[in-house]
Design an enzyme around this catalytic site. Structure first.
Site, PDB file in Angstrom:
ATOM      1  N   ASN A   1     -63.395  28.912 -46.743  1.00  0.00           N
ATOM      2  CA  ASN A   1     -62.428  29.433 -47.720  1.00  0.00           C
ATOM      3  C   ASN A   1     -62.894  29.190 -49.148  1.00  0.00           C
ATOM      4  O   ASN A   1     -63.656  28.250 -49.403  1.00  0.00           O
ATOM      5  CB  ASN A   1     -61.073  28.727 -47.579  1.00  0.00           C
ATOM      6  CG  ASN A   1     -60.334  29.103 -46.313  1.00  0.00           C
ATOM      7  OD1 ASN A   1     -60.605  30.146 -45.715  1.00  0.00           O
ATOM      8  ND2 ASN A   1     -59.416  28.247 -45.899  1.00  0.00           N
TER       9      ASN A   1
ATOM     10  N   ASP B   1     -60.280  16.423 -42.902  1.00  0.00           N
ATOM     11  CA  ASP B   1     -61.562  17.069 -42.581  1.00  0.00           C
ATOM     12  C   ASP B   1     -62.719  16.083 -42.751  1.00  0.00           C
ATOM     13  O   ASP B   1     -63.666  16.067 -41.952  1.00  0.00           O
ATOM     14  CB  ASP B   1     -61.788  18.277 -43.503  1.00  0.00           C
ATOM     15  CG  ASP B   1     -60.673  19.311 -43.382  1.00  0.00           C
ATOM     16  OD1 ASP B   1     -60.092  19.419 -42.285  1.00  0.00           O
ATOM     17  OD2 ASP B   1     -60.391  19.988 -44.377  1.00  0.00           O
TER      18      ASP B   1
ATOM     19  N   THR C   1     -54.440  10.816 -36.706  1.00  0.00           N
ATOM     20  CA  THR C   1     -54.590  10.339 -38.082  1.00  0.00           C
ATOM     21  C   THR C   1     -53.208  10.194 -38.716  1.00  0.00           C
ATOM     22  O   THR C   1     -52.351  11.069 -38.556  1.00  0.00           O
ATOM     23  CB  THR C   1     -55.487  11.295 -38.909  1.00  0.00           C
ATOM     24  OG1 THR C   1     -54.960  12.616 -38.823  1.00  0.00           O
ATOM     25  CG2 THR C   1     -56.912  11.295 -38.409  1.00  0.00           C
TER      26      THR C   1
END
Ligand SMILES: OC[C@H]1O[C@H](O)[C@H](O)[C@@H]1O
Length: 306
Positions: free
Chosen positions: A9, A245, A213
């Site tokens: 992106n 990420d 997470t």
């Protein structure tokens, strides 16, 4: 080998005093355009951690600079197709407390065809790893092909949506989730009941390793034999974009390099803690020398094991 089928992106990042409210027009006090996308961020994190990754993606031809960012970090970009369609992009607001809100437009990330999937599969070997997120189309068809070729699948079902629940998730060997994604996956309302979430995940997906997470509360890891909790390094967050990420890329690289679970979790947590202290997606992902340098001064985090 590790292959990452993931979004690339262009992120438009606006610094704002608060996240925009319904009906409000808000003036931003900062703007940047950077490389992002969960897929690209994760590939970049693998490479910056010293791992080897081949990215499978699609990017608008006018955004070639993003390809160069990935390639110069060491990501194999040979299988990123430059397209006439515009790239996927994200409009990201980041407030003065580091909180964010993201609008995603898939663009070229949703242009994978069956013919392209078949072509990509010609480069894999049984036992290779395939990393996936939910920003590209054709996930079910890709997973079926990957299973037929005996690949190990690591899946980060983000952003979460109803289509995820219809995927053959029992084929995944490793899942990366946050609390909200975990709760949605197992159909539970209470995302703070970690024990309940992990137990339900084990029942729903036996044999699948789970990395849950928890942001500032650290990370849980579960496999068939054990459950671990590692707290987070206490840091001041400037921008949490791409922290998950970064964690995933570092964890995958550490595993690829033969590290055991606990050191892999420690390394990935430290990398994510560095990431949240910087602005932007790709630019905030640290290189491994920065992580080892900083963590030299940090106390080893205590580990809970059950
Ligand atoms: O995980 C962060 C990413 O989510 C969205 O995909 C944005 O592109 C951003 O880079």
């Amino acid at each position: 080998m590790l292959f990452n089928y993931g979004s690339v992106n262009i992120d438009h990042v606006y610094r704002v005093p608060h996240l925009v409210r319904p009906g409000e027009t808000l003036t931003s006090h900062g703007y940047r355009q950077v490389l992002g996308g969960k897929g690209a961020n994760q590939s970049l994190a693998v490479a910056r951690a010293g791992g080897q990754v081949t990215h499978w993606g699609r990017l608008g031809q006018h955004d070639r600079w993003a390809l160069e960012t990935l390639a110069s970090a060491g990501v194999n970009t040979v299988h990123i197709e430059l397209t006439a369609e515009p790239s996927g992009h994200a409009v990201i607001q980041v407030d003065d407390h580091g909180e964010n809100a993201i609008i995603l437009h898939p663009g070229a990330n949703h242009g994978f065809t069956d013919a392209r999937l078949d072509a990509l599969m010609t480069s894999v070997q049984p036992g290779d790893w395939l990393l996936l997120q939910n920003e590209c189309n054709a996930l079910e068809r890709l997973i079926n092909r990957a299973v037929a070729r005996e690949l190990n699948i690591a899946f980060n079902p983000a952003p979460m949506g109803a289509s995820i629940l219809r995927l053959p998730l029992e084929q995944c060997r490793l899942l990366f989730l946050n609390r909200g994604e975990a709760a949605a996956l197992v159909g539970r309302e209470d995302e703070d009941d970690l024990d309940g979430l992990l137990t339900a995940l084990r029942q729903r997906l036996p044999g699948c390793e789970v990395v849950l997470t928890l942001g500032g509360d650290g990370v849980c890891y579960q496999d068939d034999a054990r459950r671990l909790h590692l707290p987070a390094h206490p840091v001041e967050a400037v921008d949490t974009t791409a922290a998950g990420d970064t964690f995933i890329g570092y964890f995958m690289a550490a595993r690829q390099q033969g590290q055991a679970i606990v050191p892999a979790l420690r390394l990935a947590s430290a990398a994510a803690a560095l990431c949240v202290q910087r602005e932007g997606a790709a630019p905030s992902i640290p290189v491994v020398s920065e992580v080892t340098e900083v963590t030299r001064d940090w106390d080893a985090l205590p580990l809970d094991e059950s």
